[in-house]
Structure formats: structure tokens, C-alpha cells
Write an enzyme that holds these catalytic residues in place. Structure first.
Site, mmCIF file in Angstrom:
data_model
loop_
_atom_site.group_PDB
_atom_site.id
_atom_site.type_symbol
_atom_site.label_atom_id
_atom_site.label_comp_id
_atom_site.label_asym_id
_atom_site.label_seq_id
_atom_site.Cartn_x
_atom_site.Cartn_y
_atom_site.Cartn_z
ATOM 1 N N GLY A 1 -2.021 4.281 -4.553
ATOM 2 C CA GLY A 1 -1.837 3.065 -5.340
ATOM 3 C C GLY A 1 -0.771 3.133 -6.407
ATOM 4 O O GLY A 1 -0.422 2.119 -6.996
ATOM 5 N N VAL B 1 0.828 -1.207 0.000
ATOM 6 C CA VAL B 1 0.000 0.000 0.000
ATOM 7 C C VAL B 1 0.862 1.257 0.000
ATOM 8 O O VAL B 1 1.977 1.255 0.524
ATOM 9 C CB VAL B 1 -0.959 -0.015 1.219
ATOM 10 C CG1 VAL B 1 -0.219 0.182 2.532
ATOM 11 C CG2 VAL B 1 -2.072 0.989 1.067
ATOM 12 N N CYS B 2 0.333 2.309 -0.620
ATOM 13 C CA CYS B 2 0.909 3.652 -0.534
ATOM 14 C C CYS B 2 -0.262 4.602 -0.311
ATOM 15 O O CYS B 2 -1.287 4.203 0.240
ATOM 16 C CB CYS B 2 1.722 4.001 -1.778
ATOM 17 S SG CYS B 2 0.760 4.136 -3.290
ATOM 18 N N ARG B 3 -0.164 5.835 -0.732
ATOM 19 C CA ARG B 3 -1.257 6.792 -0.518
ATOM 20 C C ARG B 3 -2.439 6.504 -1.433
ATOM 21 O O ARG B 3 -3.579 6.443 -0.991
ATOM 22 C CB ARG B 3 -0.762 8.223 -0.726
ATOM 23 C CG ARG B 3 -1.834 9.277 -0.516
ATOM 24 C CD ARG B 3 -1.246 10.687 -0.635
ATOM 25 N NE ARG B 3 -2.281 11.680 -0.400
ATOM 26 C CZ ARG B 3 -2.891 12.347 -1.364
ATOM 27 N NH1 ARG B 3 -2.597 12.116 -2.629
ATOM 28 N NH2 ARG B 3 -3.810 13.243 -1.074
ATOM 29 N N MET C 1 -3.987 3.951 0.843
ATOM 30 C CA MET C 1 -4.461 4.301 2.184
ATOM 31 C C MET C 1 -5.640 5.264 2.135
ATOM 32 O O MET C 1 -6.456 5.282 3.053
ATOM 33 C CB MET C 1 -3.324 4.894 3.022
ATOM 34 C CG MET C 1 -2.350 3.875 3.576
ATOM 35 S SD MET C 1 -3.112 2.597 4.620
ATOM 36 C CE MET C 1 -3.777 3.566 5.969
#
Length: 106
Positions: A61, A57-59, A85
Site C-alpha cells: 500500500g 495496488v502495490c505490495r 496485494m
């Protein structure tokens, strides 16, 4: 083509790999996430948690999709968390922060 996981399909207490930067992590992350910023992933492969597949996961995608593509090329079983996220929080999944501040996704 890399697998994508919707946040709602991931257990609230699942171990996920968070590839965001330190300030993003400090502001808010999944409760059992392991933090390895994207630029450090190649040097920290021995710290990757087990997953079948391991959600990344990141902010939003984008960074996590790059991490997933690279990790898959190295033979890891990983999947991108669709929407990152931002989507995780939007769906009401738990978010915790460092330093006892109100968790947020930045």
C-alpha cells in the site's frame, strides 16, 4: 485525503492498476490488473484503465498511495487498495501469475 478501498470491497474481476515491479507482477497479480510500474506511470497515462474510482495496488500500500496522490493531483479518480496485494491474497481474492507458476505475492 485519498480514498482507500478494502480488497474485500473490490470485485474479484475488477480492473486494478498494479504499480509493482516486473518480478512482483510475474509472481502474482489480480486477474484483470493492468501493470504499470510506479516509475513509469507519468509516461504511460494514456494506458490507464477507466475506474470510478480506479483501484491502485502495490505490495503493501505504500507505493500505491504515492501513485494515488500523484494521479489525483493530475485529475484522475483513483483509490488506494488498503494493505496491497498482501491483503488481497490474505483475504482469499484470486491471484494469477505469469509463466504458469504457482501465484504468490512477493
Amino acid at each position: 485525503m485519498s480514498e482507500e478501498l478494502q480488497p474485500k470491497s473490490i470485485a474479484d474481476d475488477a480492473v486494478v492498476l498494479d504499480v509493482r515491479e516486473q518480478d512482483e507482477w510475474d509472481a502474482g497479480h489480480a486477474p484483470n490488473a493492468v501493470h504499470i510500474p510506479l516509475g513509469e506511470v507519468p509516461q504511460r497515462l494514456d494506458e490507464l484503465p477507466e475506474g470510478d474510482p480506479l483501484p491502485v495496488v502495490c505490495r503493501s500500500g505504500n507505493r500505491s498511495s504515492r501513485a494515488v496522490a500523484w494521479l489525483e493531483a493530475q485529475g484522475f479518480d483513483v483509490a488506494n487498495v488498503s494493505g496491497g496485494m498482501k491483503q488481497w491474497a490474505f483475504e482469499g481474492k484470486p491471484v494469477v501469475s505469469e509463466h504458469n507458476v504457482e501465484p504468490t505475492v512477493i
